[in-house]
Structure formats: structure tokens, C-alpha cells
Write a protein that holds these residues in place. Structure first.
Motif, PDB file in Angstrom:
ATOM      1  N   ILE A 234       0.847  -1.204   0.000  1.00 42.95           N
ATOM      2  CA  ILE A 234       0.000   0.000   0.000  1.00 42.95           C
ATOM      3  C   ILE A 234       0.878   1.248   0.000  1.00 42.95           C
ATOM      4  O   ILE A 234       0.583   2.219  -0.710  1.00 42.95           O
ATOM      5  N   ASN A 235       1.960   1.228   0.759  1.00 43.40           N
ATOM      6  CA  ASN A 235       2.873   2.375   0.746  1.00 43.40           C
ATOM      7  C   ASN A 235       3.500   2.567  -0.636  1.00 43.40           C
ATOM      8  O   ASN A 235       3.606   3.699  -1.128  1.00 43.40           O
ATOM      9  N   LEU A 236       3.898   1.476  -1.274  1.00 47.89           N
ATOM     10  CA  LEU A 236       4.451   1.575  -2.628  1.00 47.89           C
ATOM     11  C   LEU A 236       3.395   2.086  -3.612  1.00 47.89           C
ATOM     12  O   LEU A 236       3.698   2.897  -4.495  1.00 47.89           O
ATOM     13  N   PHE A 237       2.160   1.619  -3.457  1.00 50.58           N
ATOM     14  CA  PHE A 237       1.068   2.096  -4.309  1.00 50.58           C
ATOM     15  C   PHE A 237       0.888   3.608  -4.148  1.00 50.58           C
ATOM     16  O   PHE A 237       0.735   4.337  -5.136  1.00 50.58           O
TER      17      PHE A 237
ATOM     18  N   ASN B  62      15.629   3.001  -6.762  1.00 46.87           N
ATOM     19  CA  ASN B  62      15.698   3.605  -5.434  1.00 46.87           C
ATOM     20  C   ASN B  62      15.924   2.510  -4.392  1.00 46.87           C
ATOM     21  O   ASN B  62      15.204   1.513  -4.360  1.00 46.87           O
ATOM     22  N   SER B  63      16.922   2.661  -3.534  1.00 42.93           N
ATOM     23  CA  SER B  63      17.280   1.596  -2.586  1.00 42.93           C
ATOM     24  C   SER B  63      16.151   1.313  -1.588  1.00 42.93           C
ATOM     25  O   SER B  63      15.949   0.153  -1.203  1.00 42.93           O
ATOM     26  N   TYR B  64      15.440   2.335  -1.158  1.00 37.77           N
ATOM     27  CA  TYR B  64      14.318   2.115  -0.237  1.00 37.77           C
ATOM     28  C   TYR B  64      13.233   1.270  -0.908  1.00 37.77           C
ATOM     29  O   TYR B  64      12.745   0.294  -0.330  1.00 37.77           O
ATOM     30  N   ILE B  65      12.886   1.622  -2.131  1.00 34.06           N
ATOM     31  CA  ILE B  65      11.844   0.891  -2.860  1.00 34.06           C
ATOM     32  C   ILE B  65      12.288  -0.543  -3.116  1.00 34.06           C
ATOM     33  O   ILE B  65      11.503  -1.486  -2.951  1.00 34.06           O
TER      34      ILE B  65
END
Length: 195
Positions: free
Chosen positions: A100-103, A116-119
Motif C-alpha cells: 500500500i505504501n508503494l502504491f 531507489n534503494s528504499y523501494i
């Protein structure tokens, strides 16, 4: 016993509670779209943590799907989850939160394939959770009513949402893909399909 459930019809967190309530008691769904200003303002006015779902039971107001489940389980005398089952539910919720956060990041314009390293770490987290869940999923029998519970309701709601929102590619996880097919006729599923 009439409950009111407040939330989005597409939210997997709301859907798993809707499915559960379909098996337990009468309820009213008050559908909101938190992206619309009026609904967003309403949500902020009734929930200090500004998230969905919210369950109303008379004067009792419950703000989180896990707490809602625990409340309903106690009230309706459902089987207590074992430590292993709690771990599975936590894994499903963690994957759901991550997706959901990625969405939300994607909807906000961020390229999820930009390295992106976080993603990338979040994508890896979901993959690790899917690998962890696969043996459990393989052990499930859709004909066994005891296997349709908050764990499977949660996983079903999440995987369906992930495909619906084009956030999950289950081609590398055939057992999870089959799980959606195997449980698509379980109680409450058809009644809660996002439209």
C-alpha cells in the motif's frame, strides 16, 4: 448486534473485516473515499490515527483492522490464534502495508522501477514474505471450513487488491495465484468484490 464499518471498498484492510463480518453478524458499510476532501475531513474527525477501517459498535469505536479482529474474536468467541498464526497474520499485514505504501508512492508520481534503494528493499521484503507464506498456503484446503479464517481472509483480500491495483505480479508465486482461485467462492468473497 449491528455494527457499522467505515472504510473504502477497495481497501484490503477493510475488505478482510467485511468478509469476517459477513460470517459473524449484520453490519452496515459506510463507504468513504479518503482521497475526496469531505471524506478525508470526516475520517480525520472520527479517527485520531487517520486510517481505515473503523468499526462502530454502539459507542465503542475501534481504529485498526487487527484490533477490530481481536474485538470481534472475543465478542463472538472465535478460536484464539496460536503464535504461529499470529506470525502469519503479521507477515500478511506487513506485506500489505508495504504494498500500500508503494502504491501511494506510485500514485504520487514516484517511479517504482528507478532503482531507489528504499523501494528495492520494500520489494525484497514482500518477496521474502511470499516465500515464508508459500508452505502455509500449500497446506490449506478450501473445502475445510476451518481454513477460511482471518488469516486466509487477510491474504485473499491483499492478493486480490495487489492484482486489482497492478501492484503484485504473482507469476513467480504460483501457489499464491492458485490460492486466489481456490478460495474465490469462500463465504463473503463475492459480496465484497471492489467495484
Amino acid at each position: 448486534m449491528n455494527y457499522t464499518l467505515i472504510g473504502s471498498v477497495t481497501s484490503p484492510y477493510v475488505r478482510k473485516i467485511r468478509i469476517l463480518l459477513h460470517t459473524l453478524a449484520p453490519f452496515e458499510l459506510k463507504a468513504i473515499n479518503y482521497l475526496e476532501k469531505n471524506d478525508s475531513d470526516y475520517l480525520k474527525s472520527i479517527n485520531p490515527i487517520n486510517q481505515i477501517p473503523i468499526l462502530l459498535d454502539g459507542e465503542v469505536r475501534i481504529y485498526d483492522s487487527r484490533v477490530i479482529y481481536n474485538y470481534l474474536a472475543k465478542k463472538h468467541k472465535l478460536k484464539t490464534l496460536s503464535v504461529e498464526e499470529e506470525n502469519i497474520l503479521s507477515a500478511i499485514d506487513a506485506a500489505m502495508d508495504t504494498s500500500i505504501n508503494l502504491f501511494s508512492l506510485r500514485r504520487g508520481g514516484l517511479d517504482l522501477n528507478g532503482g531507489n534503494s528504499y523501494i528495492e528493499r520494500q520489494k525484497e521484503r514482500v518477496a521474502l514474505i511470499f516465500n515464508y507464506l508459500t508452505p502455509w498456503v500449500q497446506s490449506l484446503d478450501e473445502k475445510n471450513q476451518a481454513h477460511w479464517n482471518i488469516l486466509t481472509m487477510s491474504l485473499y483480500s491483499y492478493l486480490f487488491w495487489g492484482e486489482f491495483r497492478e501492484m503484485l505480479d504473482l507469476s513467480a508465486y504460483p501457489d499464491l495465484k492458485k490460492f486466489l482461485e481456490r478460495f474465490k467462492e469462500a463465504p463473503g468473497v463475492e459480496l465484497t468484490i471492489p467495484v
